[in-house]
Design a protein around this motif. Sequence first.
Motif, PDB file in Angstrom:
ATOM      1  N   GLU A 185       0.826  -1.207   0.000  1.00 17.06           N
ATOM      2  CA  GLU A 185       0.000   0.000   0.000  1.00 17.06           C
ATOM      3  C   GLU A 185       0.861   1.257   0.000  1.00 17.06           C
ATOM      4  O   GLU A 185       0.578   2.225  -0.720  1.00 17.06           O
ATOM      5  CB  GLU A 185      -0.940   0.020   1.214  1.00 17.06           C
ATOM      6  CG  GLU A 185      -1.964  -1.094   1.228  1.00 17.06           C
ATOM      7  CD  GLU A 185      -1.424  -2.428   1.769  1.00 17.06           C
ATOM      8  OE1 GLU A 185      -2.113  -3.427   1.596  1.00 17.06           O
ATOM      9  OE2 GLU A 185      -0.315  -2.466   2.333  1.00 17.06           O
ATOM     10  N   LEU A 186       1.913   1.262   0.818  1.00 18.81           N
ATOM     11  CA  LEU A 186       2.813   2.412   0.861  1.00 18.81           C
ATOM     12  C   LEU A 186       3.530   2.584  -0.467  1.00 18.81           C
ATOM     13  O   LEU A 186       3.652   3.701  -0.980  1.00 18.81           O
ATOM     14  CB  LEU A 186       3.829   2.264   2.002  1.00 18.81           C
ATOM     15  CG  LEU A 186       4.876   3.368   2.117  1.00 18.81           C
ATOM     16  CD1 LEU A 186       4.218   4.727   2.315  1.00 18.81           C
ATOM     17  CD2 LEU A 186       5.844   3.071   3.245  1.00 18.81           C
ATOM     18  N   ALA A 187       4.000   1.496  -1.049  1.00 17.19           N
ATOM     19  CA  ALA A 187       4.692   1.560  -2.336  1.00 17.19           C
ATOM     20  C   ALA A 187       3.770   2.129  -3.413  1.00 17.19           C
ATOM     21  O   ALA A 187       4.180   2.977  -4.216  1.00 17.19           O
ATOM     22  CB  ALA A 187       5.192   0.177  -2.738  1.00 17.19           C
ATOM     23  N   ARG A 201       9.836   8.369  -4.449  1.00 18.44           N
ATOM     24  CA  ARG A 201      10.575   7.115  -4.303  1.00 18.44           C
ATOM     25  C   ARG A 201      10.469   6.669  -2.865  1.00 18.44           C
ATOM     26  O   ARG A 201      10.531   7.470  -1.949  1.00 18.44           O
ATOM     27  CB  ARG A 201      12.053   7.341  -4.632  1.00 18.44           C
ATOM     28  CG  ARG A 201      12.430   6.958  -6.004  1.00 18.44           C
ATOM     29  CD  ARG A 201      13.913   7.020  -6.273  1.00 18.44           C
ATOM     30  NE  ARG A 201      14.698   7.744  -5.284  1.00 18.44           N
ATOM     31  CZ  ARG A 201      15.981   7.545  -5.055  1.00 18.44           C
ATOM     32  NH1 ARG A 201      16.643   6.650  -5.746  1.00 18.44           N
ATOM     33  NH2 ARG A 201      16.627   8.240  -4.164  1.00 18.44           N
ATOM     34  N   VAL A 202      10.329   5.368  -2.642  1.00 18.55           N
ATOM     35  CA  VAL A 202      10.256   4.826  -1.294  1.00 18.55           C
ATOM     36  C   VAL A 202      11.191   3.627  -1.214  1.00 18.55           C
ATOM     37  O   VAL A 202      11.317   2.861  -2.163  1.00 18.55           O
ATOM     38  CB  VAL A 202       8.805   4.463  -0.902  1.00 18.55           C
ATOM     39  CG1 VAL A 202       8.251   3.389  -1.803  1.00 18.55           C
ATOM     40  CG2 VAL A 202       8.705   4.047   0.541  1.00 18.55           C
ATOM     41  N   THR A 203      11.882   3.501  -0.096  1.00 15.05           N
ATOM     42  CA  THR A 203      12.821   2.405   0.067  1.00 15.05           C
ATOM     43  C   THR A 203      12.855   1.967   1.532  1.00 15.05           C
ATOM     44  O   THR A 203      12.716   2.790   2.438  1.00 15.05           O
ATOM     45  CB  THR A 203      14.237   2.815  -0.385  1.00 15.05           C
ATOM     46  OG1 THR A 203      15.106   1.687  -0.294  1.00 15.05           O
ATOM     47  CG2 THR A 203      14.811   3.925   0.452  1.00 15.05           C
ATOM     48  N   PRO A 204      13.025   0.662   1.783  1.00 17.91           N
ATOM     49  CA  PRO A 204      13.211   0.216   3.164  1.00 17.91           C
ATOM     50  C   PRO A 204      14.665   0.451   3.578  1.00 17.91           C
ATOM     51  O   PRO A 204      15.548   0.603   2.737  1.00 17.91           O
ATOM     52  CB  PRO A 204      12.907  -1.280   3.088  1.00 17.91           C
ATOM     53  CG  PRO A 204      13.285  -1.658   1.694  1.00 17.91           C
ATOM     54  CD  PRO A 204      12.976  -0.452   0.840  1.00 17.91           C
ATOM     55  N   PHE A 205      14.892   0.495   4.888  1.00 18.53           N
ATOM     56  CA  PHE A 205      16.244   0.694   5.377  1.00 18.53           C
ATOM     57  C   PHE A 205      16.345   0.090   6.762  1.00 18.53           C
ATOM     58  O   PHE A 205      15.536   0.395   7.637  1.00 18.53           O
ATOM     59  CB  PHE A 205      16.561   2.190   5.433  1.00 18.53           C
ATOM     60  CG  PHE A 205      18.011   2.492   5.726  1.00 18.53           C
ATOM     61  CD1 PHE A 205      18.980   2.288   4.767  1.00 18.53           C
ATOM     62  CD2 PHE A 205      18.388   2.978   6.957  1.00 18.53           C
ATOM     63  CE1 PHE A 205      20.313   2.566   5.027  1.00 18.53           C
ATOM     64  CE2 PHE A 205      19.722   3.260   7.223  1.00 18.53           C
ATOM     65  CZ  PHE A 205      20.683   3.056   6.254  1.00 18.53           C
TER      66      PHE A 205
END
Length: 76
Positions: free
Chosen positions: A12-14, A23-27
């Motif tokens: 959903e966030l993506a 742009r979205v990325t995990p960390f």
Amino acid sequence: MLVAIPAGVSPELAQAAEAAGVRVTPFLVEPDGAALTTIAGLIDAGHVAVEVEDTFPLEQAGAAHARGKLVLTIAN
């Protein structure tokens, strides 16, 4: 860019990020005192925004922890 720490990026966030042109990325991070000092400097300089939904007194740490991300206020 939105960096999702530590839970990662839900579908959903993506999707919402893509729709907004973000742009979205995990960390995932490990404790690092020097890096935390650098991050604190970036926050103090206004280069990184930190969103705090609520704060809690230390006596309510258990209830606050149940809500997820938290800030505990400790009186001097």
